[in-house]
Design an enzyme around this catalytic site. Structure first.
Site, PDB file in Angstrom:
ATOM      1  N   CYS A   1      13.867  11.168   6.342  1.00 21.10           N
ATOM      2  CA  CYS A   1      13.513  11.012   7.163  1.00 21.10           C
ATOM      3  C   CYS A   1      14.783  10.868   8.184  1.00 21.10           C
ATOM      4  O   CYS A   1      14.504  11.440   9.579  1.00 21.10           O
ATOM      5  CB  CYS A   1      13.242   8.828   7.426  1.00 21.10           C
ATOM      6  SG  CYS A   1      14.427   8.343   6.932  1.00 21.10           S
TER       7      CYS A   1
ATOM      8  N   GLU B   1      10.465   1.358  10.024  1.00 24.50           N
ATOM      9  CA  GLU B   1      11.247   2.069   9.471  1.00 24.50           C
ATOM     10  C   GLU B   1      10.280   3.398  10.340  1.00 24.50           C
ATOM     11  O   GLU B   1       9.373   4.150   8.990  1.00 24.50           O
ATOM     12  CB  GLU B   1      11.819   1.845   8.847  1.00 24.50           C
ATOM     13  CG  GLU B   1      12.507   0.881   8.087  1.00 24.50           C
ATOM     14  CD  GLU B   1      13.544   0.618   8.817  1.00 24.50           C
ATOM     15  OE1 GLU B   1      14.192   2.121   8.964  1.00 24.50           O
ATOM     16  OE2 GLU B   1      14.212  -0.567   8.862  1.00 24.50           O
TER      17      GLU B   1
ATOM     18  N   GLU C   1       9.853  15.884  15.070  1.00 21.80           N
ATOM     19  CA  GLU C   1      10.355  16.189  13.463  1.00 21.80           C
ATOM     20  C   GLU C   1       9.343  17.044  12.533  1.00 21.80           C
ATOM     21  O   GLU C   1       7.597  17.159  12.782  1.00 21.80           O
ATOM     22  CB  GLU C   1       9.935  14.549  13.398  1.00 21.80           C
ATOM     23  CG  GLU C   1       9.807  14.544  11.822  1.00 21.80           C
ATOM     24  CD  GLU C   1       9.893  12.842  11.487  1.00 21.80           C
ATOM     25  OE1 GLU C   1       8.597  12.495  12.010  1.00 21.80           O
ATOM     26  OE2 GLU C   1      11.051  12.157  10.859  1.00 21.80           O
TER      27      GLU C   1
ATOM     28  N   LYS D   1       1.254  -1.376   0.163  1.00 20.88           N
ATOM     29  CA  LYS D   1      -0.152   0.235  -0.266  1.00 20.88           C
ATOM     30  C   LYS D   1       0.753   1.249  -0.399  1.00 20.88           C
ATOM     31  O   LYS D   1       1.326   1.426   1.242  1.00 20.88           O
ATOM     32  CB  LYS D   1      -1.211  -0.255   1.510  1.00 20.88           C
ATOM     33  CG  LYS D   1      -2.208   1.022   1.384  1.00 20.88           C
ATOM     34  CD  LYS D   1      -2.709   1.647   2.514  1.00 20.88           C
ATOM     35  CE  LYS D   1      -1.747   2.708   3.210  1.00 20.88           C
ATOM     36  NZ  LYS D   1      -1.274   3.935   1.648  1.00 20.88           N
TER      37      LYS D   1
HETATM   38  P1  NAD Z   1       3.129   8.592   7.304  1.00 23.40           P
HETATM   39  O1  NAD Z   1       2.789   8.047   8.932  1.00 23.40           O
HETATM   40  O2  NAD Z   1       1.578   9.570   7.781  1.00 23.40           O
HETATM   41  O3  NAD Z   1       2.480   8.096   6.191  1.00 23.40           O
HETATM   42  C1  NAD Z   1       3.163   6.201   6.370  1.00 23.40           C
HETATM   43  C2  NAD Z   1       2.492   5.700   4.739  1.00 23.40           C
HETATM   44  O4  NAD Z   1       1.431   4.725   6.272  1.00 23.40           O
HETATM   45  C3  NAD Z   1       0.926   5.477   4.437  1.00 23.40           C
HETATM   46  O5  NAD Z   1       0.707   5.403   3.120  1.00 23.40           O
HETATM   47  C4  NAD Z   1       0.177   5.322   4.870  1.00 23.40           C
HETATM   48  O6  NAD Z   1      -1.171   5.887   4.394  1.00 23.40           O
HETATM   49  C5  NAD Z   1      -0.156   4.557   6.244  1.00 23.40           C
HETATM   50  N1  NAD Z   1      -0.868   4.895   7.430  1.00 23.40           N
HETATM   51  C6  NAD Z   1      -1.076   5.617   7.663  1.00 23.40           C
HETATM   52  N2  NAD Z   1      -1.711   5.050   9.212  1.00 23.40           N
HETATM   53  C7  NAD Z   1      -1.724   4.133   8.698  1.00 23.40           C
HETATM   54  C8  NAD Z   1      -2.199   2.829  10.429  1.00 23.40           C
HETATM   55  N3  NAD Z   1      -2.892   3.486  11.272  1.00 23.40           N
HETATM   56  N4  NAD Z   1      -2.367   1.615   9.320  1.00 23.40           N
HETATM   57  C9  NAD Z   1      -1.564   1.334   8.125  1.00 23.40           C
HETATM   58  N5  NAD Z   1      -0.602   2.205   7.807  1.00 23.40           N
HETATM   59  C10 NAD Z   1      -0.681   3.773   7.845  1.00 23.40           C
HETATM   60  O7  NAD Z   1       4.024   9.213   7.130  1.00 23.40           O
HETATM   61  P2  NAD Z   1       4.262   9.745   6.208  1.00 23.40           P
HETATM   62  O8  NAD Z   1       3.728  11.355   5.930  1.00 23.40           O
HETATM   63  O9  NAD Z   1       3.609   9.017   4.657  1.00 23.40           O
HETATM   64  O10 NAD Z   1       6.011  10.116   5.506  1.00 23.40           O
HETATM   65  C11 NAD Z   1       6.851  10.845   6.235  1.00 23.40           C
HETATM   66  C12 NAD Z   1       6.979  10.116   7.825  1.00 23.40           C
HETATM   67  O11 NAD Z   1       7.918   8.941   7.265  1.00 23.40           O
HETATM   68  C13 NAD Z   1       8.016  10.968   8.565  1.00 23.40           C
HETATM   69  O12 NAD Z   1       7.432  10.233   9.650  1.00 23.40           O
HETATM   70  C14 NAD Z   1       9.339  10.026   8.034  1.00 23.40           C
HETATM   71  O13 NAD Z   1      10.678  10.022   8.944  1.00 23.40           O
HETATM   72  C15 NAD Z   1       8.622   8.648   8.320  1.00 23.40           C
HETATM   73  N6  NAD Z   1      10.200   8.093   6.774  1.00 23.40           N
HETATM   74  C16 NAD Z   1      11.162   6.947   7.803  1.00 23.40           C
HETATM   75  C17 NAD Z   1      12.064   6.501   7.361  1.00 23.40           C
HETATM   76  C18 NAD Z   1      12.765   5.528   7.309  1.00 23.40           C
HETATM   77  O14 NAD Z   1      13.392   5.079   6.857  1.00 23.40           O
HETATM   78  N7  NAD Z   1      12.992   5.405   9.235  1.00 23.40           N
HETATM   79  C19 NAD Z   1      12.306   6.518   5.310  1.00 23.40           C
HETATM   80  C20 NAD Z   1      11.059   7.583   4.760  1.00 23.40           C
HETATM   81  C21 NAD Z   1       9.371   8.508   5.555  1.00 23.40           C
END
Ligand code: NAD
Length: 487
Positions: free
Chosen positions: A292, A258, A389, A182
């Protein structure tokens, strides 16, 4: 590499299930980050659609024997897939550029070649990583076998959509699993098209499925599905926590998380200050801080703080914001109006708490969701700009006198994803790689290289488990201990 007209592109409202596009009603309106224009809508898969994707993936695994093939055949199929993605780099990059924050030049020079390389990297593990023969008494024979999980549920964020999808898909597929992915509801289209190419490459139809939708409905249904044997997630710490709670309610299964970061860059007085200034400015500017591992907390020794900050301010003053479909654009927009408002709100709260704005501090004038590169000084350890963040182009400056104080300031109460360290003193560098609390430490550089063998993952609230590296492949197979009595 050319600029293009975003109006000419089509964005399918569909899921990719059983090896074909399945049309779905448009649900969520999407706007281009570069100019705020509505351009497409994302469907939202409900639990039934997710169930269809997972069932099709299970059926495809059973029918194709993907997990039990001669491993080199998986390697070859993944290489063919990488070749097709490489050949389709330009159309994929266009789809991605319109929906996301990634400029077309950055996609064609970075994201696409890196995605292809990561698939090729993991393809090679399929026939090279095995189990272990282990020492036991002579009257027995012990070994640790490994086997694929079955169907892996993967969820990715919007900041580097194609590369994030490759991090999840490539090791899991090389290890013999099927994947139901997804992508972020904001950036699903290039990922969808990349998955479609897998069938042409000879990866059995159904082994990769992509379901579009949001987190609370589609993501939650995928995580909770009883036939999803493992969950691999990249996103925010808040969503990671929600996934853990979901699994606690619906059935324990392995997961890789992650999550977010708030990474420090620690600069000592003996460092190469030009190098440090360029590297730190680059970390703020790259994808406008929406990474991230963005190293957005500068922790600098007092005697060089003024000179270093001047060097950073000079380097961030020449940004060129522009639409992501313009080949000259280097500076990215923020992904959405909502996220832009969030970045600005944290900056304002930090200023209310006493921060001084040395640069930026507001959205940029003009179309789209651009935020000015921002530098904040006079931030205490409890400032919102330190604790939260921001996921935008905002650098904080904190000053230390000695190594112990540097370690205290570098440490974050809840995150531990990455840390940067600049010094010419080898002993200090090695000492601090032990003391800094982060899953990745870069010395006299900042940011990932294309050494995909280095795993990535966080300490503390930054996550559980690793992506990339041998670890990601190993985490895609479960181990089974076998002891045979020799009678
Ligand atoms: P987000 O957590 O809002 O969404 C990420 C994904 O999770 C999306 O596909 C979203 O639809 C899904 N999601 C959200 N809530 C969910 C739930 N309750 N159950 C299942 N899926 C759910 O993050 P974002 O805004 O898309 O991305 C930014 C974040 O991602 C930042 O916090 C960043 O640090 C992190 N990130 C981490 C890494 C890493 O390697 N550690 C890499 C890239 C991004």
């Amino acid at each position: 590499m050319t600029s293009f007209d975003p109006a000419g592109l089509a964005f399918p409202a569909a899921h990719f299930i059983g090896g074909r596009m399945v049309g779905a009603p448009a649900a969520l309106e999407l706007r281009r980050p570069s100019d705020g224009e509505a351009f497409a809508a994302c469907p939202v898969a409900d639990a039934d659609v997710v169930d269809r994707a997972v069932s099709a993936a299970r059926a495809a695994l059973a029918a194709s024997g993907w997990g039990g093939l001669r491993p080199r055949e998986r390697t070859q199929a993944l290489h063919r897939w990488a070749d097709l993605i490489e050949a389709q780099a330009e159309p994929l990059a266009r789809l991605e550029a319109v929906a996301s924050t990634r400029p077309i030049s950055a996609l064609l020079e970075g994201d696409l070649p890196v995605t292809v390389e990561q698939i090729r990297f993991f393809a090679e593990f399929a026939d090279k990583e095995g189990g272990d023969l282990v020492p036991t008494a002579d009257d027995s024979f012990g070994f640790v076998a490994t086997e694929p999980y079955g169907v892996v549920g993967a969820i990715t964020p919007w900041n580097f959509p194609l590369s994030m999808a490759a991090w999840k898909l490539a090791p899991a597929l090389a290890a013999g699993n099927a994947v139901v992915l997804k992508p972020s509801e904001m950036t699903p289209f290039a990922t969808l098209r990349m998955a479609e190419l897998s069938v042409q490459a000879g990866i059995p139809a159904g082994v990769i499925a992509v379901v579009l939708g949001d987190g609370p409905e589609t993501g939650a249904a995928l995580v909770a599905h009883p036939d999803v044997a493992k969950v691999s997630f990249t996103g925010s710490t808040a969503a990671g926590s929600a996934i853990m709670a979901n699994l606690a309610r619906t059935g324990v299964k392995p997961m890789t998380l992650e999550l977010g970061g708030k990474s420090p860059q620690v600069v000592f007085a003996d460092a190469d200050l030009d190098l440090a200034a360029s590297s730190i400015a680059g970390s703020v500017l790259a994808n406008a801080g929406q990474a991230c591992v963005a190293g957005t907390r500068l922790v600098v020794q007092a005697s060089v703080a003024g000179a270093l900050v001047d060097g950073i301010l000079e380097r961030i003053s020449g940004i060129r914001p522009g639409p992501t479909w313009d080949a000259a654009t280097r500076y990215s927009p923020i992904v959405s109006q909502r996220q832009l408002g969030r970045v600005d709100a944290i900056v304002r709260r930090a200023v209310d708490a006493g921060a001084t704005v040395l640069a930026g501090g507001a959205p940029l004038e003009g179309p789209g969701y651009f935020y000015a590169p921002t530098v904040l000084a006079d931030v205490g350890r409890d400032s919102p700009a330190i604790l939260e963040e921001i996921f935008g182009p905002v650098l904080t400056v904190q000053i230390f006198e000695d190594e112990d104080e540097a370690v205290v300031l570098a440490d974050h109460p809840s995150y531990g994803l990455a840390a940067g360290l600049y010094t010419r003193d080898l002993s200090r560098a090695l000492r601090l790689t032990r003391r800094l609390q982060a899953g990745t430490i870069w010395v006299n550089r900042y940011g990932r290289s294309r050494d995909h063998i280095l795993p990535t993952g966080g300490f503390k609230g930054s996550g559980i488990g690793k992506d990339l590296g041998r670890e990601a492949f190993r985490a895609s197979r479960r181990s089974k201990s076998v002891l045979v009595a020799l009678r």
